[in-house]
Scaffold this motif. Structure first.
Motif, PDB file in Angstrom:
ATOM      1  N   ARG A 167       0.794  -1.211   0.004  1.00 59.27           N
ATOM      2  CA  ARG A 167      -0.101  -0.128   0.061  1.00 59.27           C
ATOM      3  C   ARG A 167       0.825   1.175  -0.057  1.00 59.27           C
ATOM      4  NH1 ARG A 167      -4.908   0.857   0.259  1.00 59.27           N
ATOM      5  NH2 ARG A 167      -5.509  -1.147   0.471  1.00 59.27           N
ATOM      6  N   GLY A 168       1.993   1.174   0.936  1.00 69.88           N
ATOM      7  CA  GLY A 168       3.161   2.320   0.874  1.00 69.88           C
ATOM      8  C   GLY A 168       3.548   2.408  -0.473  1.00 69.88           C
ATOM      9  N   GLY A 169       3.782   1.504  -1.186  1.00 69.18           N
ATOM     10  CA  GLY A 169       4.400   1.723  -2.732  1.00 69.18           C
ATOM     11  C   GLY A 169       5.994   1.543  -2.372  1.00 69.18           C
ATOM     12  N   TRP A 170       6.525   0.445  -1.710  1.00 70.33           N
ATOM     13  CA  TRP A 170       7.999   0.692  -1.613  1.00 70.33           C
ATOM     14  C   TRP A 170       8.262  -0.714  -1.287  1.00 70.33           C
ATOM     15  CZ3 TRP A 170      10.715  -0.654   3.003  1.00 70.33           C
ATOM     16  CH2 TRP A 170      10.044  -0.763   4.088  1.00 70.33           C
ATOM     17  N   MET A 171       9.547  -1.273  -1.634  1.00 76.68           N
ATOM     18  CA  MET A 171      10.287  -2.526  -1.381  1.00 76.68           C
ATOM     19  C   MET A 171      11.450  -2.285  -1.200  1.00 76.68           C
ATOM     20  SD  MET A 171       8.215  -5.124  -1.564  1.00 76.68           S
ATOM     21  CE  MET A 171       6.407  -4.927  -1.436  1.00 76.68           C
ATOM     22  N   ASN A 172      12.251  -3.123  -0.348  1.00 74.28           N
ATOM     23  CA  ASN A 172      13.756  -2.965  -0.191  1.00 74.28           C
ATOM     24  C   ASN A 172      14.397  -4.410   0.321  1.00 74.28           C
ATOM     25  OD1 ASN A 172      16.225  -2.110  -0.194  1.00 74.28           O
ATOM     26  ND2 ASN A 172      15.993  -0.604   1.383  1.00 74.28           N
ATOM     27  N   THR A 173      15.685  -4.568   0.222  1.00 74.50           N
ATOM     28  CA  THR A 173      16.170  -5.847   0.949  1.00 74.50           C
ATOM     29  C   THR A 173      16.307  -5.723   2.393  1.00 74.50           C
ATOM     30  OG1 THR A 173      18.345  -5.265   0.431  1.00 74.50           O
ATOM     31  CG2 THR A 173      17.271  -6.631  -1.195  1.00 74.50           C
ATOM     32  N   ASP A 174      16.312  -4.626   3.017  1.00 71.54           N
ATOM     33  CA  ASP A 174      16.391  -4.236   4.523  1.00 71.54           C
ATOM     34  C   ASP A 174      15.021  -3.609   4.897  1.00 71.54           C
ATOM     35  OD1 ASP A 174      16.987  -3.632   6.978  1.00 71.54           O
ATOM     36  OD2 ASP A 174      18.686  -2.861   6.727  1.00 71.54           O
ATOM     37  N   TRP A 175      14.284  -4.106   5.793  1.00 76.15           N
ATOM     38  CA  TRP A 175      13.102  -3.753   6.160  1.00 76.15           C
ATOM     39  C   TRP A 175      13.014  -2.512   6.986  1.00 76.15           C
ATOM     40  CZ3 TRP A 175      11.226  -3.422  11.314  1.00 76.15           C
ATOM     41  CH2 TRP A 175      11.972  -4.283  12.486  1.00 76.15           C
ATOM     42  N   LYS A 176      14.165  -2.207   7.624  1.00 80.05           N
ATOM     43  CA  LYS A 176      14.484  -0.971   8.402  1.00 80.05           C
ATOM     44  C   LYS A 176      14.843   0.175   7.616  1.00 80.05           C
ATOM     45  CE  LYS A 176      16.394  -3.781  12.035  1.00 80.05           C
ATOM     46  NZ  LYS A 176      17.324  -4.627  12.320  1.00 80.05           N
ATOM     47  N   VAL A 177      15.069   0.077   6.177  1.00 82.28           N
ATOM     48  CA  VAL A 177      15.285   1.039   5.306  1.00 82.28           C
ATOM     49  C   VAL A 177      14.250   1.378   4.351  1.00 82.28           C
ATOM     50  CG1 VAL A 177      17.048   2.126   3.730  1.00 82.28           C
ATOM     51  CG2 VAL A 177      17.927   0.610   5.526  1.00 82.28           C
ATOM     52  N   LYS A 178      13.576   2.474   4.609  1.00 84.80           N
ATOM     53  CA  LYS A 178      12.179   2.600   3.729  1.00 84.80           C
ATOM     54  C   LYS A 178      12.617   3.546   2.086  1.00 84.80           C
ATOM     55  CE  LYS A 178       7.649   4.658   3.599  1.00 84.80           C
ATOM     56  NZ  LYS A 178       6.824   5.659   4.154  1.00 84.80           N
ATOM     57  N   THR A 179      12.167   2.946   1.338  1.00 80.94           N
ATOM     58  CA  THR A 179      12.468   3.517   0.036  1.00 80.94           C
ATOM     59  C   THR A 179      11.300   4.279  -0.423  1.00 80.94           C
ATOM     60  OG1 THR A 179      12.091   1.596  -1.354  1.00 80.94           O
ATOM     61  CG2 THR A 179      14.281   1.667  -0.604  1.00 80.94           C
ATOM     62  N   ASP A 180      11.381   4.657  -1.806  1.00 81.87           N
ATOM     63  CA  ASP A 180      10.095   5.247  -2.498  1.00 81.87           C
ATOM     64  C   ASP A 180       9.548   4.885  -3.491  1.00 81.87           C
ATOM     65  OD1 ASP A 180      12.086   6.075  -4.071  1.00 81.87           O
ATOM     66  OD2 ASP A 180      11.988   8.109  -3.980  1.00 81.87           O
ATOM     67  N   ASN A 181       9.911   3.168  -4.041  1.00 75.03           N
ATOM     68  CA  ASN A 181       9.641   2.837  -4.965  1.00 75.03           C
ATOM     69  C   ASN A 181       9.611   1.282  -4.917  1.00 75.03           C
ATOM     70  OD1 ASN A 181      12.188   1.776  -5.994  1.00 75.03           O
ATOM     71  ND2 ASN A 181      12.706   3.852  -6.395  1.00 75.03           N
ATOM     72  N   ILE A 182       9.086   0.704  -5.858  1.00 77.24           N
ATOM     73  CA  ILE A 182       8.977  -0.986  -5.755  1.00 77.24           C
ATOM     74  C   ILE A 182      10.321  -1.273  -7.093  1.00 77.24           C
ATOM     75  CG2 ILE A 182       6.907  -0.926  -4.730  1.00 77.24           C
ATOM     76  CD1 ILE A 182       6.086  -2.012  -7.526  1.00 77.24           C
TER      77      ILE A 182
END
Length: 602
Positions: A167-182
């Motif tokens: 829903r937030g529209g982001w993915m990363n290999t580390d869940w503690k670091v939020k990105t701005d895209n998928i």
């Protein structure tokens, strides 16, 4: 030549599959900047939007760099396993979506087991890591253990894990670091899902899905396994009985974005839609005209439950529906068999009664709800589980029941489940909830949901999954309370209903039109009673203050279709019309019911 990636997105109900597909579509910039769309763009069926679940598998595609990614959005509920089993045949990899708080749930196990069995390697997404009480690292370990228990190979166990929020529209290999895209997800798909293999040779395409257009008729959808299909080409259609039929492809489409693009030819590896072939079934193969070679047919798990479908013969018959005859009912059920692989229909000794076999209550209720919205009137009986004879023993379907419930009401849930032959397997804390797992007969789950929700004040989260057949567990207590039945036909009066409030709970209110033999309430004792709710107050010309008390009537109980299916007894039907759902006795006349009861006693 561009490379093609075919992926299926699998997950438990409500873990965010469809939302994630919508975000991938958005990220690939299919839409113009000024185009308006909502996040239920794939769940376009009315029932899917109302229930908030995916029922039918959908195909979309996106372009990323030099790659075309075909995405198949699958249902999460095991009752729609027929959909999952056939569409996974089109995929080369799966994206497994798991909630960062709930973890691996029963339906996750079901769809993941099917994918691993086909040799597909998953990409794990731990979704909703922005929720309170989330536990991404524990969930990752849970999924690894689950895959190990399901017999995954070493290569399958070496899976990639991404964390983020659909829903937030982001993915990363580390869940503690939020990105701005998928974009990390699209990169992972391109890198870890193998390109669709290109098999040389004569054409082969298995029909794994179908669509319908009022202009072109039935449309066959599937993946080209070998060779190439060409528009206008002559081919053979191989049927289930081994016969062949010469066919010609009139139009050929591939999936582009949310729509389809007409093409002249489709090579091996891509998913396409074929127009011009009418007489096909799911599982048929479109093959070479001269030397046809069929692909192995799709194997689908057997149904576990049956229900009697019959025409509506109540006093209100034909008032609300367009299709009311046995011919209408038979034709509609046969039409459903064409696309609903997990369904079976069996004729009975009567022309107007059919036994319909399905995967579970939800599977059958979606069919009934679809039919009533199309204008059909029908009646259905109590759901019955299907028994099997294995090694000379009578066996019944068993399910894993998972209940997440607040700590203080866990005892009530355990008591209710054990009364229905449920065996407690796991009891452990999960955040501020208690996580309970039971092994329970399928017939024990019928009617259990309502009781559990009542006992836990609506706070329990229940899911269940079919696991297999085990020896018969013995009798299970049915509904304790009897039914309140209408003695006569007519309109309900407030005066009569007020005087009967101490007899039980009612499903009707003043002004409702009812008929003799209709189930209008739940008696607070074990026996059925017949009451007169049409009685009017005798009027006199005497009036005095305090003589007339205001009627104090409790609000009526409203049942959903699934709740009615779980509530009715063996001698009752549900009357289903486009506007109404009613419960009634199979024998409307009280004297006839009494005579029938005496015969059964003798």
């Amino acid at each position: 030549m561009q490379s093609i990636r075919n992926i299926a997105i699998i997950a438990h109900v409500d873990h965010g599959k469809t939302t994630l597909v919508y975000k991938i579509i958005h990220a690939s910039k299919i839409f113009r900047e000024n185009q308006v769309f909502d996040d239920l763009i794939l769940d376009n069926n009315d029932q899917e939007r109302e229930r908030g679940i995916t029922i039918l598998a959908k195909n979309v595609s996106v372009r990323y760099k030099e790659h075309k990614i075909n995405i198949i959005d699958t249902p999460g509920h095991a009752d729609f396993g027929g959909e999952v089993e056939r569409v996974l045949k089109m995929a080369d990899g799966v994206v497994l979506l798991v909630d960062a708080f709930e973890g691996a749930m029963p339906q996750t196990r079901f769809v993941l087991g099917k994918a691993l069995g086909l040799g597909l390697k998953p990409i794990l997404i731990v979704n909703k890591v922005d929720k309170e009480n989330c536990r991404p690292d524990e969930v990752h370990e849970e999924v690894f253990d689950l895959m190990f228990n399901l017999g995954a190979t070493e290569d399958q166990l070496d899976f990639v894990t991404l964390y983020g929020s659909g829903r937030g529209g982001w993915m990363n290999t580390d869940w503690k670091v939020k990105t701005d895209n998928i974009i990390p997800l699209l990169d992972a798909i391109v890198e870890h899902v193998p390109p669709a293999p290109v098999h040389e040779g004569t054409a082969q395409m298995q029909v794994t899905s179908l669509d319908f257009s009022t202009f072109t008729g039935r449309i066959a959808i599937g993946r080209v396994f070998r060779g190439e299909l060409k528009e206008g080409g002559q081919y053979s259609l191989t049927k289930a009985d081994g016969s062949f039929k010469k066919v010609r492809i009139k139009e050929l489409y591939t999936f582009e974005g949310l729509g389809r693009a007409r093409v002249e030819s489709v090579k091996a590896g891509d998913i396409c839609a074929v127009v011009g072939i009418d007489d096909f079934e799911i599982g048929d193969t479109i093959a070479d005209a001269e030397n046809p070679e069929p692909l192995p047919r799709i194997a689908v798990d057997e149904p576990t439950m049956s229900m009697l479908f019959t025409i509506n013969n109540s006093p209100f018959f034909g008032k609300e529906g367009k299709f009311v005859t046995s011919r209408h009912l038979r034709d509609r059920l046969m039409k459903e068999l064409e696309k609903n692989l997990a369904l079976r229909v069996q004729s009975t000794d009567s022309e107007d009664r059919f036994l319909v076999f399905g995967r579970g209550i939800l599977h059958l209720s979606v069919l009934i709800e679809t039919m009533r919205r199309e204008g059909y009137e029908l009646q259905v009986g109590q759901p019955q589980v299907l028994y099997k004879e294995i090694d000379g023993k009578r066996c019944e379907p068993m399910e894993t029941l998972v209940v997440d419930v607040p700590q203080e009401t866990a005892g009530k849930v355990i008591e209710l489940a054990t009364q229905r032959k449920g065996e407690l397997l796991i009891m452990e804390p999960k955040g501020d909830l208690q996580h309970l797992e039971f092994n329970i007969p399928s017939r024990g789950i019928i009617g259990l949901r309502t009781n559990v929700l009542t006992a836990t004040f609506g706070e329990a989260i229940m899911t269940h999954r079919f696991v297999g057949y085990e020896p018969y567990k013995g009798t299970i207590p049915e509904r304790i309370s009897g039914s309140i039945i209408s003695m006569d036909s007519g309109d309900v009066t407030a005066y009569a209903l007020d005087k009967l409030q101490d007899r039980g709970k009612f499903f009707i209110e003043p002004g409702d039109e009812i008929y003799q033999g209709m189930v209008i309430g739940e008696h607070n004792r074990q026996n059925d009673i017949t009451v007169n709710v049409q009685r009017e107050k005798k009027l006199t010309n005497m009036r005095a203050s305090g003589t007339d008390d205001n009627a104090k009537i409790a609000p009526k109980i409203n049942f959903s279709l699934e709740e009615m299916m779980e509530y009715i007894q063996k001698d009752e039907y549900i009357e289903v019309t486009p506007k109404s759902l009613r419960m009634r006795k199979i024998l409307l006349d009280e004297n006839e019911r009494l005579r029938n009861a005496k015969k059964e006693t003798v």
